[in-house]
Each structure stands twice: as structure tokens, then as C-alpha cells.
Design a protein around this motif. Structure first.
Motif, PDB file in Angstrom:
ATOM      1  N   GLU A  82       0.833  -1.201   0.000  1.00  0.00           N
ATOM      2  CA  GLU A  82       0.000   0.000   0.000  1.00  0.00           C
ATOM      3  C   GLU A  82       0.868   1.251   0.000  1.00  0.00           C
ATOM      4  O   GLU A  82       1.862   1.345   0.735  1.00  0.00           O
ATOM      5  CB  GLU A  82      -0.917   0.009   1.223  1.00  0.00           C
ATOM      6  CG  GLU A  82      -1.845   1.211   1.238  1.00  0.00           C
ATOM      7  CD  GLU A  82      -2.938   1.117   2.298  1.00  0.00           C
ATOM      8  OE1 GLU A  82      -3.767   2.036   2.351  1.00  0.00           O
ATOM      9  OE2 GLU A  82      -2.949   0.127   3.056  1.00  0.00           O
ATOM     10  N   SER A  84       0.304   4.872   0.923  1.00  0.00           N
ATOM     11  CA  SER A  84      -0.651   5.764   1.572  1.00  0.00           C
ATOM     12  C   SER A  84      -0.022   6.369   2.806  1.00  0.00           C
ATOM     13  O   SER A  84       0.835   5.765   3.455  1.00  0.00           O
ATOM     14  CB  SER A  84      -1.914   4.975   1.971  1.00  0.00           C
ATOM     15  OG  SER A  84      -2.763   5.764   2.775  1.00  0.00           O
ATOM     16  N   ARG A  89      -3.474   3.065   7.278  1.00  0.00           N
ATOM     17  CA  ARG A  89      -2.864   2.310   6.186  1.00  0.00           C
ATOM     18  C   ARG A  89      -2.424   0.922   6.676  1.00  0.00           C
ATOM     19  O   ARG A  89      -2.255   0.689   7.870  1.00  0.00           O
ATOM     20  CB  ARG A  89      -1.678   3.062   5.600  1.00  0.00           C
ATOM     21  CG  ARG A  89      -0.520   3.257   6.560  1.00  0.00           C
ATOM     22  CD  ARG A  89       0.548   4.143   5.935  1.00  0.00           C
ATOM     23  NE  ARG A  89       1.620   4.460   6.873  1.00  0.00           N
ATOM     24  CZ  ARG A  89       1.573   5.491   7.729  1.00  0.00           C
ATOM     25  NH1 ARG A  89       0.511   6.291   7.744  1.00  0.00           N
ATOM     26  NH2 ARG A  89       2.579   5.717   8.553  1.00  0.00           N
ATOM     27  N   SER A  90      -2.223   0.044   5.736  1.00  0.00           N
ATOM     28  CA  SER A  90      -1.855  -1.332   6.062  1.00  0.00           C
ATOM     29  C   SER A  90      -0.619  -1.389   6.945  1.00  0.00           C
ATOM     30  O   SER A  90       0.382  -0.714   6.685  1.00  0.00           O
ATOM     31  CB  SER A  90      -1.589  -2.128   4.774  1.00  0.00           C
ATOM     32  OG  SER A  90      -1.076  -3.410   5.079  1.00  0.00           O
ATOM     33  N   ALA A  96      -2.408  -5.442   1.252  1.00  0.00           N
ATOM     34  CA  ALA A  96      -3.297  -4.281   1.282  1.00  0.00           C
ATOM     35  C   ALA A  96      -4.725  -4.689   0.970  1.00  0.00           C
ATOM     36  O   ALA A  96      -4.962  -5.637   0.209  1.00  0.00           O
ATOM     37  CB  ALA A  96      -2.842  -3.229   0.264  1.00  0.00           C
ATOM     38  N   ALA A  98      -6.735  -3.406  -1.110  1.00  0.00           N
ATOM     39  CA  ALA A  98      -6.817  -2.495  -2.251  1.00  0.00           C
ATOM     40  C   ALA A  98      -7.989  -2.804  -3.155  1.00  0.00           C
ATOM     41  O   ALA A  98      -8.094  -2.234  -4.242  1.00  0.00           O
ATOM     42  CB  ALA A  98      -5.516  -2.550  -3.049  1.00  0.00           C
ATOM     43  N   ASP A 360      -8.292   3.160  -1.380  1.00  0.00           N
ATOM     44  CA  ASP A 360      -8.846   3.007  -0.029  1.00  0.00           C
ATOM     45  C   ASP A 360     -10.355   3.182  -0.121  1.00  0.00           C
ATOM     46  O   ASP A 360     -10.849   4.192  -0.639  1.00  0.00           O
ATOM     47  CB  ASP A 360      -8.237   4.046   0.914  1.00  0.00           C
ATOM     48  CG  ASP A 360      -8.654   3.860   2.366  1.00  0.00           C
ATOM     49  OD1 ASP A 360      -9.184   2.778   2.710  1.00  0.00           O
ATOM     50  OD2 ASP A 360      -8.455   4.803   3.162  1.00  0.00           O
TER      51      ASP A 360
END
Length: 402
Positions: A82, A84, A89-90, A96, A98, A360
């Protein structure tokens, strides 16, 4: 509206907790535990765990006999790093959410709250949190699980968020909704040789060079016609990465894609024939393996009618825009059991695409999707909407495993 403002905040936080702890197909043990804790807090009548792996199902019983209506979400994330700066966030390197499966789970968590406060009048609602959607094995494993027979649905519904569609708008139509696809791995085996004497070996180079354009050429046809087919070469490997050995083995990977399952069977036969002929012509052995196999998704008219009525009752714009999708979805396997339908829920036209490293799921979609699902259940099973109370028991936040 069956959700309070407090619900919206808590469901978004629960979704973000899931986002921090993505797990791959078949590895969703932590996610399943978080779902089970949420369902226990919501007051489900029964919770089944370990369905087809890590699948979880909650049952909410009505007071009178009636049909079983199933709503499905997915547990798994993706092997994507990810990108971000979001606080949620992950926390797992190279993993992720996603595809927005965390948001789909939050929609069903919203339903669990609603049905926990007031059951349907009749029949029962099943909330299925399915494992291993991304590799196409999860739905088949759930259906094959002996425990699933007790919750076999009479109608089944699902939703997938879709960047590129206007925010909150619904794409819905009867007929094909997602393509069938299959990952085809062709292994060509010959015999290595010294690079200075390649004639003493048996190289698969010519077969690989021949197969890639031949396989791709199998595709064609109008995208919306039943005979549509597509073959995408996704990977090829030839020998070892060195200069002293003429190769003795090679692999060609490709994804086969069609609008329906019958056309997929023909396409597989055509692709296999090409691989075997190329091997025979060059004296090679050939092996063919399939993985990531998805049936096509077919929206049943009677299931679509329920979703349309729900959208109209909730004032949510809907139409066929964006359907069918070339992408695959293993929700299609449930149509073998009951009329089913999946709708797309617009995540906005300016957002990154699904499977992008910066995607996200937007929290504001949780309530919209949940409203459609709840209205659908009410249409089929009778009112299930209680006066929402700000004191509703919150769903516990998932344990952060980062």
C-alpha cells in the motif's frame, strides 16, 4: 434509516481496523476472529465459523417460516504494497485491502447491527463473510463445506464498490455481470545443452515464441456478444538466467476470459490444443495446470428486481452503466444454488482504480450499501427496521496485528 450517527462513526473505525490488518486468500484467520467478535456483540442468533477455510456466517432468525436470504462479503486482501499516508494504512508489508473488501465487510457489519436490534418478520437472514475470493477458491470451498447445507440460501446478494462510477450510484442489470476467467500455466519440457552446442539439447524457445501470439489470437468478438473471448499472456520464463546453458524448460502463463462459462470451455479446449500441437511439433513434453478459476456471474432477473426496488425506495440512482465487467468474481458460483445478483456501488470518478496501491474504500459508502441490503431484506422478509438508539452496542475494533 436504521443506522445512527454513532453507528456510522463506529463502523468506519471498525473498517479501518480491518484495513490495517489485510490477510491473503486462505490466510484470513485474524480477520475472521474480528468478524466473529463483531457478530457476537451484534447479537446474531447463530454464528458458524471455519466455513470453507476461514469463512464466517451469521444467522438472524425471523419469527415465522420463510425464505433464507444471504448477503455476502469477502475477507481477503491482496499481495500489494500500500502507498498511503493514511493513519489506518496497512500495517502488513506487501499486503493491502486495495479491492475494498474491508468496506464490504463493514456493510454486513451494519446489517448485523440492524438485525440484532430487530429480526426479520419471517424467514432468516444469513450474513456470509467468505474467504479466498481473490484467487477464486473461496465460494467453491464454502459451498462444499458440509456445514453450509444448513444455511443454503433461497436468494443471494452481493455488492462490489467501483471507482469510476459516480459516488453512491448503483450499476445493476440482469444477465452477465462478471466474466469467467481461468489462469492457464503451460509448462514445456525439453533438454538443456551447453550454449556452445545447442543442437545436443532440446530447447523450448521456438515453441514459446510461437505460442504467445497464437494464444493471444484466440481472443476476439464483440465485447458484449456471447462469443467474446480474450487471452492475456501474463508471464513467460525460458531456461535459467545464465549464458552457458541452452534452455531445456519454459513456462507460459496466460489468463483466459469469456463472457460466459460455455464459451470458457471452448476457449480452454482451443488453448490446450495449441499448446499440445506446439509441443508435439518441437518434440517437447507439455503440462497444463489451471488456477484462479472463476465462473461467470449471472444476475438473475428476480434478484435484480429486489435490488431495483430497494434502490428506488432509498432514492439511490441506478442503471446498467459499467456492466458487465471484464473482471471476474467468484460470487458467480452461488447462482448454482439460488437466484443471485451483485450490484456495483460507485466510489467516485476521481478515485484510484481497484487493485491500485493507493486505493482506499470510502467510509461514506458503508451506509449506502447497507441501506440497499436492508431494504432488500425488508422487501423479501418483512420489516426489520427498529428505532435506532444512540446507545447501540458498538462492534469491537479488530485487533491490530501489525
Amino acid at each position: 434509516m436504521f443506522l445512527t450517527n454513532r453507528d456510522a462513526v463506529e463502523l468506519a473505525e471498525w473498517r479501518r481496523g480491518l484495513h490495517r490488518m489485510p490477510e491473503l486468500s486462505g490466510q484470513e484467520a485474524g480477520t475472521a476472529r474480528a468478524v466473529q467478535a463483531m457478530l457476537a456483540a451484534a447479537g446474531a442468533d447463530h454464528v458458524l465459523a471455519g466455513l470453507g477455510g476461514h469463512g464466517v456466517a451469521a444467522i438472524f432468525e425471523g419469527a415465522a417460516p420463510g425464505p433464507t436470504v444471504m448477503f455476502r462479503a469477502e475477507l481477503d486482501g491482496l499481495p500489494i504494497q500500500e502507498l498511503s499516508e493514511a493513519p489506518h494504512r496497512s500495517g502488513v508489508h506487501g499486503r493491502a485491502h486495495a479491492c475494498g473488501h474491508d468496506g464490504h465487510m463493514a456493510m454486513l457489519a451494519a446489517l448485523a447491527r440492524g438485525f440484532g436490534r430487530q429480526r426479520p418478520q419471517r424467514g432468516r437472514v444469513v450474513l456470509l463473510f467468505q474467504p479466498a475470493e481473490e484467487d477464486g477458491t473461496g465460494a467453491a470451498a464454502v459451498i462444499a463445506d458440509p456445514a453450509f447445507a444448513a444455511i443454503r440460501p433461497d436468494l443471494a446478494f452481493a455488492c462490489h464498490n467501483m471507482p469510476g462510477l459516480p459516488f453512491g450510484a448503483v450499476a445493476l442489470a440482469a444477465g452477465p455481470a462478471n466474466c469467467a476467467s481461468a489462469g492457464m500455466r503451460i509448462v514445456l519440457s525439453g533438454r538443456t545443452a551447453h550454449a556452445s552446442a545447442p543442437e545436443t539439447g532440446l530447447s523450448p524457445m521456438a515453441a514459446v515464441a510461437r505460442l504467445m501470439p497464437e494464444l493471444t489470437a484466440l481472443g476476439g468478438g464483440d465485447w458484449l456478444a456471447p462469443d467474446f473471448a480474450m487471452v492475456t499472456v501474463t508471464h513467460a520464463a525460458l531456461g535459467e538466467p545464465c549464458f552457458g546453458i541452452a534452455p531445456g524448460q519454459a513456462e507460459v502463463w496466460c489468463t483466459l476470459r469469456t463472457l460466459n462459462d460455455a464459451r470458457m470451455q471452448r476457449l480452454r479446449g482451443q488453448a490446450e490444443a495449441l499448446a499440445r500441437q506446439a509441443a508435439a511439433d518441437t518434440g517437447l513434453d507439455v503440462g497444463i495446470v489451471y488456477q484462479d478459476v472463476f465462473n461467470h456471474c449471472e444476475n438473475a432477473p428476480e434478484a435484480v428486481a429486489h435490488l431495483r426496488r430497494a434502490c428506488e425506495a432509498e432514492g439511490i440512482p441506478h442503471g446498467p452503466r459499467g456492466l458487465p465487467l471484464r473482471a471476474s468474481e467468484d460470487f458467480g458460483r452461488f447462482r448454482q444454488l439460488a437466484p443471485s445478483a451483485m450490484f456495483l456501488l460507485g466510489a467516485g470518478e476521481g478515485r484510484p482504480s481497484l487493485h491500485n496501491p493507493d486505493y482506499d474504500f470510502p467510509d461514506d459508502l458503508i451506509a449506502i450499501g447497507a441501506r440497499i441490503f436492508m431494504r432488500t431484506a425488508r422487501d423479501i422478509l418483512g420489516p426489520a427496521e427498529a428505532e435506532a438508539t444512540p446507545q447501540a452496542t458498538p462492534a469491537p475494533a479488530p485487533e491490530d496485528t501489525a
